[in-house]
Design a protein around this motif. Structure first.
Motif, PDB file in Angstrom:
ATOM      1  N   VAL A  40       2.198  -2.664 -14.389  1.00 18.45           N
ATOM      2  CA  VAL A  40       1.761  -4.057 -14.492  1.00 18.45           C
ATOM      3  C   VAL A  40       0.398  -4.266 -13.832  1.00 18.45           C
ATOM      4  CG1 VAL A  40       2.314  -6.452 -13.837  1.00 18.45           C
ATOM      5  CG2 VAL A  40       4.142  -4.892 -14.540  1.00 18.45           C
ATOM      6  N   VAL A  41       0.227  -3.685 -12.642  1.00 20.43           N
ATOM      7  CA  VAL A  41      -0.970  -3.984 -11.852  1.00 20.43           C
ATOM      8  C   VAL A  41      -2.040  -2.911 -12.031  1.00 20.43           C
ATOM      9  CG1 VAL A  41      -1.837  -4.342  -9.494  1.00 20.43           C
ATOM     10  CG2 VAL A  41       0.420  -5.224 -10.168  1.00 20.43           C
ATOM     11  N   VAL A  42      -1.658  -1.640 -11.760  1.00 17.60           N
ATOM     12  CA  VAL A  42      -2.676  -0.582 -11.677  1.00 17.60           C
ATOM     13  C   VAL A  42      -3.256  -0.274 -13.055  1.00 17.60           C
ATOM     14  CG1 VAL A  42      -3.122   1.800 -10.944  1.00 17.60           C
ATOM     15  CG2 VAL A  42      -1.511   0.381  -9.661  1.00 17.60           C
ATOM     16  N   ARG A  67       1.556   5.236  -1.393  1.00 21.81           N
ATOM     17  CA  ARG A  67       1.840   4.652  -0.071  1.00 21.81           C
ATOM     18  C   ARG A  67       1.152   3.289   0.048  1.00 21.81           C
ATOM     19  NH1 ARG A  67       4.709   7.776   3.058  1.00 21.81           N
ATOM     20  NH2 ARG A  67       4.395   6.310   4.753  1.00 21.81           N
ATOM     21  N   GLN A  68      -0.034   3.164  -0.560  1.00 20.90           N
ATOM     22  CA  GLN A  68      -0.712   1.856  -0.541  1.00 20.90           C
ATOM     23  C   GLN A  68       0.070   0.847  -1.384  1.00 20.90           C
ATOM     24  OE1 GLN A  68      -4.700   2.609  -1.956  1.00 20.90           O
ATOM     25  NE2 GLN A  68      -5.083   4.085  -0.342  1.00 20.90           N
ATOM     26  N   TRP A  69       0.590   1.301  -2.535  1.00 19.66           N
ATOM     27  CA  TRP A  69       1.397   0.397  -3.365  1.00 19.66           C
ATOM     28  C   TRP A  69       2.629  -0.044  -2.570  1.00 19.66           C
ATOM     29  CZ3 TRP A  69       1.955   3.943  -8.308  1.00 19.66           C
ATOM     30  CH2 TRP A  69       0.671   4.270  -8.790  1.00 19.66           C
ATOM     31  N   ALA A  70       3.226   0.915  -1.847  1.00 21.04           N
ATOM     32  CA  ALA A  70       4.445   0.609  -1.086  1.00 21.04           C
ATOM     33  C   ALA A  70       4.148  -0.447  -0.019  1.00 21.04           C
ATOM     34  CB  ALA A  70       5.006   1.868  -0.447  1.00 21.04           C
ATOM     35  N   ASP A  71       2.985  -0.319   0.650  1.00 21.19           N
ATOM     36  CA  ASP A  71       2.634  -1.313   1.683  1.00 21.19           C
ATOM     37  C   ASP A  71       2.606  -2.706   1.065  1.00 21.19           C
ATOM     38  OD1 ASP A  71       2.377   0.654   3.545  1.00 21.19           O
ATOM     39  OD2 ASP A  71       0.182   0.773   3.438  1.00 21.19           O
TER      40      ASP A  71
END
Ligand SMILES: NC(=O)c1ccc[n+]([C@@H]2O[C@H](COP(=O)([O-])OP(=O)(O)OC[C@H]3O[C@@H](n4cnc5c(N)ncnc54)[C@H](OP(=O)(O)O)[C@@H]3O)[C@@H](O)[C@H]2O)c1
Length: 340
Positions: A131-133, A292-296
């Protein structure tokens, strides 16, 4: 420890619980006593012998767990012991104990249940990438989400609504009322209605800016046609390859025959102002730092109440075959989990 093995390719009953010695964490790893393991459609494809990435059978499948760290390997700080975490596993997640490298674990925020935590990694990372990336969904755009009642579908709906987009979802009719409550604006029963015609009707002929399609085959052809100018088709699975509960080579060949191998050629894309892209989270291991950035971001959205994993049902380890039946009978609305 106890693990659930795919003993051979076949129906859900090939899943068997077996005992094994507890694993010891290697350098850079932690050991997690698992409280919940996520079940994904890929595990079903693997069980049926339709998933090329799965190591040779017999194998312990599973991509994600939540639980508590109880031991660490060399080079990992002792403070990790006792922490509640969620983790991505490269297979082996259907177990009550797993060892994973430190960069594959995420601290579970206070207040998040073990069930919610195990429902996050695969569904929400996939939805975020779609959806985003890669999908670049914007406010006031319309997204068509296939299998809107599945784990990825619900995650994608929550993210799309947060962006301010309109959501059209396809799902079996019994799920429609619950999916409206999750935020899907328009629902299509793809088993009795033609989703292409209904999507045109709903959008007054314009079509949609983004499609998330893990059904595959004919569905990709129809989806491409119903994209509005600047529309993007995200392809990320082939659920249509699954017709019964065992491998069906003829069904697979029929799917391949309906796949639009030639439609998305460079000139056609350019002249139609349309885009197509693919997502396979299982091939993103080299990008774990980005994940990990997406997870944050996803954990922040959880704290804000935007990300709200919906648990369809959890099953005990010895009920793993029932968990697979439950999904294949299309009964799940949201995530299916295994609890040791
Ligand atoms: N590429 C990736 O990285 C990635 C990551 C995660 C998932 N996926 C793919 O995304 C899709 C959904 O995964 P998920 O984990 O969200 O699903 P899920 O929670 O396991 O939901 C399964 C739902 O899919 C629908 N469905 C459509 N065709 C089906 C079929 N032939 N057999 C059984 N169910 C079918 C059913 O709902 P309705 O009948 O209501 O539609 C079913 O309830 C799968 O194809 C999966 O492989 C891909």
């Amino acid at each position: 420890m106890r693990q659930i093995w795919i003993t051979k390719a076949g129906p859900p009953e090939v899943l068997k619980v077996k005992d094994a010695p507890d694993p010891e964490p290697e350098a850079g790893e932690v050991r997690i006593r698992v409280e919940a393991s996520g079940v994904n459609f890929a595990d079903i494809l693997g069980r049926m012998g339709l998933y090329p990435d799965l190591p040779p059978l017999p194998v312990v499948p599973g991509y994600e767990v939540s639980g508590r760290v109880d031991a660490v390997g060399a080079g990992v700080a002792n403070e990790w012991v006792g922490r509640d975490v969620l983790a991505v596993t490269r297979f082996g997640g259907y177990a009550d104990t797993v060892c994973v490298p430190l960069n594959q674990i995420f601290v579970r925020p206070p207040g998040m249940s073990a069930l919610e935590a195990a429902a996050i990694p695969v569904n929400y990372f996939t939805a975020w990438q779609l959806v985003v990336v890669m999908g670049g969904l914007k406010r006031n755009e319309t997204v068509l989400i296939h299998s809107a009642g599945g784990g990825v579908g619900i995650a994608a709906t929550q993210i799309a609504k947060h962006i301010g987009a309109r959501v059209i979802g396809t799902a079996s009719a019994v799920k429609h009322a619950e999916l409206r409550a999750v935020g899907v604006d328009h629902l299509i029963d793809y088993r009795t209605e033609d989703f292409e015609a209904r999507t045109r009707e709903i959008t007054h002929g314009r079509g949609v800016e983004l499609i998330l399609d893990a059904v595959g085959g004919e569905s990709w052809k129809k989806g491409y046609r119903v994209l509005a100018p600047t529309g993007r088709l995200g392809m990320f699975g082939i659920s249509a390859a699954v017709s019964g509960k065992e491998r069906n080579i003829l069904g697979m060949l029929a799917l391949l025959a309906k796949t639009p191998w030639l439609q998305f050629n460079p000139l056609a894309l350019m002249n139609a102002n349309k885009g197509v892209f693919g997502v396979n989270l299982g091939h993103m291991w080299g990008e774990i730092d980005r994940q990990r950035q997406w997870a944050d971001r996803l954990l922040e959205l959880w704290a804000q109440g935007v990300v709200k994993p919906k648990i369809a049902r959890s099953f005990r380890f010895d009920e793993a075959p029932q968990a697979h039946h439950f999904i294949q009978d299309r009964r799940n609305i949201g995530k299916v989990l295994l609890v040791p």
